[in-house]
Design a protein around this motif. Structure first.
Motif, mmCIF file in Angstrom:
data_model
loop_
_atom_site.group_PDB
_atom_site.id
_atom_site.type_symbol
_atom_site.label_atom_id
_atom_site.label_comp_id
_atom_site.label_asym_id
_atom_site.label_seq_id
_atom_site.Cartn_x
_atom_site.Cartn_y
_atom_site.Cartn_z
ATOM 1 N N ASN A 71 4.636 -5.522 10.597
ATOM 2 C CA ASN A 71 4.196 -4.589 9.560
ATOM 3 C C ASN A 71 5.417 -3.829 9.068
ATOM 4 N N TYR A 72 5.656 -3.845 7.773
ATOM 5 C CA TYR A 72 6.873 -3.264 7.215
ATOM 6 C C TYR A 72 6.604 -1.946 6.496
ATOM 7 N N TYR A 73 7.346 -0.929 6.933
ATOM 8 C CA TYR A 73 7.287 0.414 6.357
ATOM 9 C C TYR A 73 8.538 0.558 5.498
ATOM 10 N N VAL A 74 8.348 0.509 4.185
ATOM 11 C CA VAL A 74 9.455 0.360 3.246
ATOM 12 C C VAL A 74 9.739 1.673 2.517
ATOM 13 N N TYR A 75 11.050 1.986 2.411
ATOM 14 C CA TYR A 75 11.418 3.193 1.662
ATOM 15 C C TYR A 75 12.684 2.975 0.851
ATOM 16 N N CYS A 76 12.868 3.856 -0.154
ATOM 17 C CA CYS A 76 14.087 3.886 -0.961
ATOM 18 C C CYS A 76 14.375 5.360 -1.235
ATOM 19 N N ALA A 89 8.374 0.323 -3.793
ATOM 20 C CA ALA A 89 7.107 -0.217 -4.306
ATOM 21 C C ALA A 89 7.333 -1.636 -4.828
ATOM 22 N N GLN A 90 8.445 -1.825 -5.533
ATOM 23 C CA GLN A 90 8.804 -3.147 -6.050
ATOM 24 C C GLN A 90 9.057 -4.115 -4.883
ATOM 25 N N ALA A 91 9.739 -3.639 -3.848
ATOM 26 C CA ALA A 91 10.017 -4.476 -2.679
ATOM 27 C C ALA A 91 8.734 -4.904 -1.989
ATOM 28 N N CYS A 92 7.777 -3.980 -1.855
ATOM 29 C CA CYS A 92 6.491 -4.315 -1.236
ATOM 30 C C CYS A 92 5.789 -5.413 -2.032
ATOM 31 N N SER A 93 5.842 -5.306 -3.352
ATOM 32 C CA SER A 93 5.221 -6.310 -4.214
ATOM 33 C C SER A 93 5.868 -7.677 -4.016
ATOM 34 N N ILE A 94 7.199 -7.706 -3.971
ATOM 35 C CA ILE A 94 7.931 -8.967 -3.745
ATOM 36 C C ILE A 94 7.557 -9.538 -2.374
ATOM 37 N N MET A 95 7.545 -8.680 -1.363
ATOM 38 C CA MET A 95 7.228 -9.128 -0.005
ATOM 39 C C MET A 95 5.810 -9.679 0.077
ATOM 40 N N MET A 143 0.838 -1.175 0.000
ATOM 41 C CA MET A 143 0.000 0.000 0.000
ATOM 42 C C MET A 143 0.890 1.249 0.000
ATOM 43 N N ASN A 144 0.596 2.182 -0.874
ATOM 44 C CA ASN A 144 1.340 3.436 -0.952
ATOM 45 C C ASN A 144 0.771 4.429 0.050
ATOM 46 N N LEU A 145 1.646 5.037 0.849
ATOM 47 C CA LEU A 145 1.213 6.024 1.830
ATOM 48 C C LEU A 145 2.013 7.315 1.669
ATOM 49 N N SER A 146 1.353 8.441 1.894
ATOM 50 C CA SER A 146 2.056 9.720 1.900
ATOM 51 C C SER A 146 2.998 9.729 3.096
ATOM 52 N N GLN A 147 3.965 10.615 3.056
ATOM 53 C CA GLN A 147 4.943 10.711 4.139
ATOM 54 C C GLN A 147 4.256 10.880 5.501
ATOM 55 N N LYS A 148 3.292 11.782 5.579
ATOM 56 C CA LYS A 148 2.593 12.055 6.840
ATOM 57 C C LYS A 148 1.893 10.796 7.357
ATOM 58 N N ASP A 149 1.158 10.115 6.489
ATOM 59 C CA ASP A 149 0.429 8.912 6.906
ATOM 60 C C ASP A 149 1.378 7.774 7.247
ATOM 61 N N TRP A 150 2.440 7.608 6.449
ATOM 62 C CA TRP A 150 3.428 6.539 6.647
ATOM 63 C C TRP A 150 4.071 6.680 8.017
ATOM 64 N N TRP A 151 4.524 7.884 8.347
ATOM 65 C CA TRP A 151 5.236 8.132 9.600
ATOM 66 C C TRP A 151 4.296 8.058 10.801
ATOM 67 N N SER A 152 3.118 8.678 10.712
ATOM 68 C CA SER A 152 2.203 8.652 11.857
ATOM 69 C C SER A 152 1.698 7.233 12.112
ATOM 70 N N GLN A 153 1.464 6.480 11.042
ATOM 71 C CA GLN A 153 1.017 5.092 11.211
ATOM 72 C C GLN A 153 2.134 4.256 11.824
ATOM 73 N N GLU A 194 1.744 -9.695 4.807
ATOM 74 C CA GLU A 194 0.412 -9.119 4.613
ATOM 75 C C GLU A 194 0.410 -7.601 4.652
ATOM 76 N N ASN A 195 1.288 -7.002 5.474
ATOM 77 C CA ASN A 195 1.246 -5.558 5.674
ATOM 78 C C ASN A 195 2.564 -4.895 5.304
ATOM 79 N N THR A 196 2.612 -4.331 4.093
ATOM 80 C CA THR A 196 3.775 -3.574 3.640
ATOM 81 C C THR A 196 3.293 -2.206 3.180
ATOM 82 N N TYR A 197 4.017 -1.184 3.596
ATOM 83 C CA TYR A 197 3.610 0.190 3.305
ATOM 84 C C TYR A 197 4.751 0.930 2.623
ATOM 85 N N ASN A 198 4.506 1.374 1.408
ATOM 86 C CA ASN A 198 5.509 2.081 0.617
ATOM 87 C C ASN A 198 5.456 3.580 0.900
ATOM 88 N N LEU A 199 6.641 4.168 1.145
ATOM 89 C CA LEU A 199 6.742 5.608 1.369
ATOM 90 C C LEU A 199 6.783 6.328 0.023
#
Length: 101
Positions: free
Chosen positions: A60-65, A72-78, A1-11, A84-89
């Motif tokens: 739950n994995y919060y993934v960034y590059c 996004a590619q890493a979240c797809s692979i994971m 799931m793609n999240l904005s910076q604000k949502d990614w960090w607060s979550q 079940e829970n991967t969040y792209n920054l």
């Protein structure tokens, strides 16, 4: 799931089961990273798959590059590996305004 910076960090901050995963190269990680992040380079190809597959799938994995593409590619692979829970920054660390080290 793609999240904005604000949502990614607060979550992440509200998630006791959250892990931050940096999928950039070791050199990129050494230059600037989000504190407490785990670094597994997606460019390692099959090596990336092996290392990620050993991670705890109940977390739950919060993934960034750098800009959001590799993560996004890493979240797809994971997700294919059973995470079940991967969040792209969105925008990656290049647009990050939160803490770094």
């Amino acid at each position: 799931m793609n999240l904005s910076q604000k949502d990614w960090w607060s979550q992440f901050l509200a998630d006791p089961n959250g892990v931050i995963l940096d999928v950039r190269t070791e050199e990129e990680n050494a230059a600037k990273k989000i504190p407490g992040s785990l670094n597994i380079d997606i460019y390692k190809g099959q090596g990336f798959v092996y290392l990620v597959d050993e991670l705890d799938k109940t977390k739950n994995y919060y993934v960034y590059c750098l800009a959001g593409g590799r993560s996004a590619q890493a979240c797809s692979i994971m997700n294919q590996l059973g995470f079940e829970n991967t969040y792209n920054l969105i925008g990656g660390i290049s647009e990050w305004e939160g803490p770094t080290e």
